[in-house]
Design a protein around this motif. Structure first.
Motif, PDB file in Angstrom:
ATOM      1  N   PRO A 132       0.838  -1.209   0.000  1.00 20.12           N
ATOM      2  CA  PRO A 132       0.000   0.000   0.000  1.00 20.12           C
ATOM      3  C   PRO A 132       0.874   1.261   0.000  1.00 20.12           C
ATOM      4  N   ILE A 133       0.268   2.399  -0.302  1.00 21.70           N
ATOM      5  CA  ILE A 133       0.953   3.678  -0.081  1.00 21.70           C
ATOM      6  C   ILE A 133       1.052   3.880   1.433  1.00 21.70           C
ATOM      7  N   VAL A 134       2.246   4.222   1.883  1.00 19.78           N
ATOM      8  CA  VAL A 134       2.470   4.454   3.316  1.00 19.78           C
ATOM      9  C   VAL A 134       2.481   5.957   3.553  1.00 19.78           C
ATOM     10  N   LYS A 135       1.571   6.416   4.411  1.00 20.92           N
ATOM     11  CA  LYS A 135       1.596   7.833   4.803  1.00 20.92           C
ATOM     12  C   LYS A 135       2.655   7.976   5.896  1.00 20.92           C
TER      13      LYS A 135
END
Lengths: 819, 162
Positions: free
Chosen positions: A740-743
């Motif tokens: 996933p995109i990691v914030k």
């Protein structure tokens, strides 16, 4: 480079990496890229059995193949070498660990023989001609079963129990007597996986008969450790072993334990009359027989809590599975205790720690080594208690976290957590993920029958070990403290050249070391050359040198900083002589002819070439009182540690404690049982940051390793010890479509224990494994599921949700309510 | 057995240079590149077509050179990482990987850049999903892919209209 570079602080800037130029152009020099004259290629013959006696071994057909130069067997090695050093105490110190099996094999993939040939293809053909007859023995693949000692791996030890020790602090009995709640958790299990560096192990060894020295080009990631083992094993003076590394394609700790293969290559070279021998590991060899991370089972856990859900005591029994040979173990039996209470305040605890050998691949220090298993256990404990007592998971953490005003915080076992602010990290993580909004969505989802959960994982990345902790596992060991070496010099033409005893694998040491030196000398980092890789001949290593255990920002850069300071002092002395002014009138900067020293008042200057010339090539112009100035400054940094109390198992075991706080939103598909990450946040605190781009990159990388381990990557053995995940297609390392995109969020609580305020941070503490377990727990608690394993894929979730007739929670977790 | 194996003559164009070689039929394309031509920028990571460290371009399409025989490349044009730069100037994809911190150890990077090349030569405005799919066969163990995605997006941006 203009005058705007003056007085810049390079430390703290996202400076592009010096390593990039060669790596982007395909000009990196990895170990397998090295070719030598008369090179031979080595191939191992490996056991197909997990546990068997070797009845016969015949290499004659292999040796008869044209192009084969020699074959080597384990029995032959045993005749001319000493068994490897055992770190642990009796009775396990009695075992005889050789780099190839001598009369018995103890895991599938264990080498039994090796052949060296003129080409890799001929070596492959020859290995297939080696005839081995085995008589199978009962394999033991489960650590708890191994402890029954029904089938022994090492007869000399008389037991499969490698180590056992009780870590007890505070008043555990009283805490349980006074508890409002006692939560009992029958069994938790942390699975076996490996961070699988993309470059496999590679060794080139040359046992040169002309000077009786052994030359290694390889990608071992802790060469100082390897040479200590090799010198004793091969009966050679340690100075006769040269180890060089260049670019390394990842290690994550796994390449620390390649010294057995290094031994075989040297012995094969010796047998081949000194011709260099190269071994390039295949991926299947790597998966079956290089090293895996430690597997651990947590039994009979009892947790005491007060009426507010504050944990007051934990008692538990932990069984660590180290595979067939201890090798780096039993160090893992104490290393977990660097983070004994995790991020929590409880003062009373008793952990009975046991380690066993099993018929599986030996373990090695894998990213997050030994601490992540324990931190996962603690996060499961906190999370299970929160769910059982109906306390929101964020609130449960806040009630139990070590408080910000308590730093530096001394743990029950005497470790000193340098700094931190866990509530602030939680707050940032909640804001980044949109906590309240996800909570609202979760309620909606549940109404629709969807399985959605939100989980928090808080973890520590303890860095810069006190090797004195090794004396807790074996009081006879002569190791304590920690140190690192560096050298900073002006070369003959005035170039600034730095060497350091680390061996980086992508962590950007050339860049960060240049940033530190640039600040000391007030020059641009482009003017600082940092030597690539490790080399014993640079004479900057100590017994601890290498790259492991989250420490370069502290140990490596402290050594570089010290060496640069020493050089600066000498340059000042020399500059004062050359410019005929006092030392305090000298300033460092850039001039028309490059970097220079200037006299503040009269404007006179001398550039680096002029200074270096005086010392190296014009020394008659030098007065005798400056003869000690060499402009070639070696500095050894030592960590300020004491030897821990071995009996009480008490003392400071690590210098810095970076922290990570992650939140994940996960949904388990009702039809396919595939767990999907809907949102993900990582907040990190590694004190003062040397290079923010490098730190952020490491956080993403460690997060991917953790998510991969939590959902996809598992070393699976069947009941008789066949490894079922011996290729990437079976093991399935995480890919771009699964990630996933990691914030990303970040705070800085500077460490009071390092000169720069930095903390080591490379390992990441496996935060995603804790976080995803917690999110799955949140998703499935209402279905009577307790997340008891660190590995959860669609198959295991299917079995948990559908395969179990009765609620698993009732059998796994029992709560005594006394209020 | 090695003595019965007949070598095969092949002609390949590698990074713009015509090459004539005699190779064993069992020689893999990656072995030819690394061993026979000394182009060591192409790496081997898994031996089984999963990781893509060995990715090169064959006639402009990304292929895994550990899963092809050298003889299969007879008559083809091969581009390796060493062939990306022009007169010492980095290709926009190489530059973007550096600018976006899209690498750490750098072992997977050549393969990733060539998979990106394949994608961007066919799709000048790839979505994030397109990029993820295009590099699904390239394993990176250091970066967590986040900065790799950024690098390929940056390269696409910089190559627009080029």
């Amino acid at each position: 480079m203009g005058s705007e570079d003056h007085n810049k602080n390079w430390v703290g800037k996202p400076l592009p990496r010096k390593e990039e130029n060669r790596l982007l152009r395909g000009r990196g020099k990895f170990a397998d890229d090295i070719k030598l004259r008369d090179l031979l290629y080595l191939r191992f013959v490996r056991s197909p059995y997990a546990h068997a006696k070797m009845v016969s071994l015949d290499t004659s057909a292999a040796e008869a193949l044209p192009g084969v130069v020699c074959a080597l067997t384990g029995a032959e090695i045993a005749l001319q070498t000493q068994p490897f050093i055992e770190i642990g105490p009796e009775p396990f110190a009695k075992i005889k660990d050789y780099p190839m099996a001598v009369s018995k094999v103890r895991y599938q993939g264990e080498p039994v023989a090796a052949v060296a040939a003129e080409s890799a293809a001929i070596a492959d053909d020859a290995a297939e001609l080696v005839q081995v007859e085995y008589e199978s023995l009962d394999p033991v693949v489960d650590a708890e079963q191994a402890l029954e000692d029904k089938s022994l791996l090492h007869d000399e030890a008389g037991t499969n129990r490698v180590w056992n020790g009780v870590f007890e602090y505070g008043d555990v009995e009283k805490a349980f007597k006074d508890a409002a709640y006692v939560v009992n958790i029958d069994r938790l299990h942390f699975h076996r996986f490996s961070s699988t560096p993309l470059e496999n192990n590679v060794v080139i060894a040359e046992w040169d008969p002309k000077d009786e020295r052994i030359y290694y080009s390889c990608n071992n990631s802790f060469p100082s450790f390897a040479i200590q083992f090799l010198a004793a094993h091969l009966n050679v003076h340690i100075d006769r072993i040269r180890v060089e590394t260049s670019d390394i394609g990842g290690s994550f700790g796994i390449k620390i334990t390649s010294y057995p293969q290094m031994a075989v290559c040297a012995l094969a070279s010796k047998k081949a009359g000194g011709r260099p021998v190269k071994w390039v590991e295949t991926r299947s060899e790597h998966m079956t027989s290089s090293a895996h991370g430690n597997e651990r089972t947590f039994r009979d856990t009892q947790v005491a809590l007060d009426k507010d859900g504050v944990i007051t005591a934990i008692a538990s029994r932990h069984i660590d599975d180290c595979g067939a040979y201890p090798r780096y173990e039993p160090l893992g039996c104490v290393i977990w205790s660097q983070v004994f209470p995790g991020v929590y305040r409880f003062k009373n605890a008793r952990i009975d720690f046991i380690q066993a050998v099993t018929n599986k691949c030996p373990v090695g220090p894998n990213r997050g080594y030994s601490r992540m298993q324990h931190l996962w256990f603690l996060e499961r404990v906190v999370d299970i208690c929160a769910h059982e007592l109906g306390i929101p998971s964020d609130e449960m953490r806040l009630r139990n976290y070590i408080r910000t005003e308590e730093f530096p915080y001394t743990t029950p076992n005497g470790c000193v957590y340098d700094s931190g602010n866990y509530p602030k990290m939680l707050d940032i993580a909640k804001r980044l993920i949109g906590w309240d909004e996800w909570k609202r969505k979760q309620i909606e989802a549940r109404k629709q029958g969807r399985l959605m959960g939100i989980g928090i994982g808080t973890t520590l990345d303890s860095g810069t070990n006190n090797f004195g902790q090794s004396q807790i596992v074996n009081p006879g060991l002569p190791y304590s403290g920690n140190s690192q070496g560096a050298n900073c010099k002006l070369d003959i033409y005035g170039e600034v050249v730095v060497a350091v005893g680390s061996c980086p694998q992508g962590q950007g040491h050339e860049t960060t070391a240049a940033q530190v030196v640039a600040d000391v000398l007030n020059i641009h980092p482009d003017l600082v050359t940092v030597r690539t890789g490790f080399d014993t001949e640079r004479n900057v290593h100590t017994g601890f040198s290498g790259t492991y255990a989250s420490q370069f920002a502290v140990s490596g850069l402290s050594a570089v900083h010290g060496a640069a300071q020493k050089l600066k002092t000498e340059m000042k002395q020399l500059g004062a002589f050359a410019l005929r002014v006092k030392e305090d009138e000298i300033e460092f900067g850039m001039g028309a002819q490059g970097p220079e020293l200037r006299a503040k008042n009269n404007g006179k200057c001398i550039n680096y070439w002029g200074l270096a010339n005086l010392v190296n090539a014009n020394s008659a112009a030098l007065p005798p009182e400056l003869y000690d100035v060499t402009l070639n400054c070696r500095y050894i940094w030592r960590a300020p540690f004491k030897v821990p109390d071995k009996q009480k198992k008490y003392g400071n075991l690590t210098l810095t404690y970076a922290s990570q706080l992650h939140i994940a939103v996960v949904e388990v598909d009702r039809e396919t049982f595939i767990p999907r990450i809907l949102d993900y946040v990582a907040v990190d605190d590694c004190g003062t940051v040397i290079n923010p781009a490098i730190v952020e990159g490491q956080v993403y990388g460690a997060t991917a390793h953790g998510i991969g381990a939590a959902l996809m990557e598992n070393c699976v053995y069947d009941a008789v010890g066949n490894m079922l995940t011996s290729t990437f297609s079976d093991y399935t390392p995480i890919t771009a479509v699964n990630m996933p995109i990691v914030k990303y969020g970040h705070i800085e609580t500077p460490s009071p224990h390092s000169y720069s305020g930095a903390k080591g941070m490379g390992e990441g503490g496996a935060a995603p494994i804790h976080t995803i377990s917690a999110a799955l727990q949140d998703a499935l608690f209402d279905n009577g599921i307790v997340i008891e394993d660190s590995f959860n894929n669609a198959d295991s979730l299917f079995r948990a949700l559908v395969g179990k007739e009765t609620s698993q929670a009732e059998t796994l977790v029992k709560v005594e309510r006394r209020v | 057995m090695p003595d019965t194996i007949q070598s095969v003559a092949i002609k390949v164009n590698v990074n713009g240079k015509p090459r004539s070689l005699k190779v064993e039929p069992r020689m893999l394309l990656v072995e030819m590149l690394r061993e026979a031509l000394d182009l060591t920028g192409t790496h081997v990571g898994c031996d089984t077509t999963y990781c893509g460290a060995c990715t090169v371009l064959m006639n402009g399409a990304a292929v895994k050179s550990c899963t092809m025989f050298a003889v299969q490349a007879d008559g083809a044009e091969i581009t390796t990482v060493e062939g990306l730069e022009r007169d010492g100037q980095l290709h926009p994809i190489q530059k973007a990987f550096g600018d976006a911190y899209g690498l750490q150890c750098g072992y997977c990077t050549p393969g990733l850049m060539l998979s990106a090349h394949h994608l961007l030569s066919r799709n000048q405005q790839p979505s994030e999903k397109d990029i993820r799919k295009a590099i699904a066969g390239n394993t990176c163990r250091c970066t967590g892919y986040q900065n790799v995605l950024k690098a390929i997006q940056l390269a696409a941006q910089n190559m627009k209209g080029a």
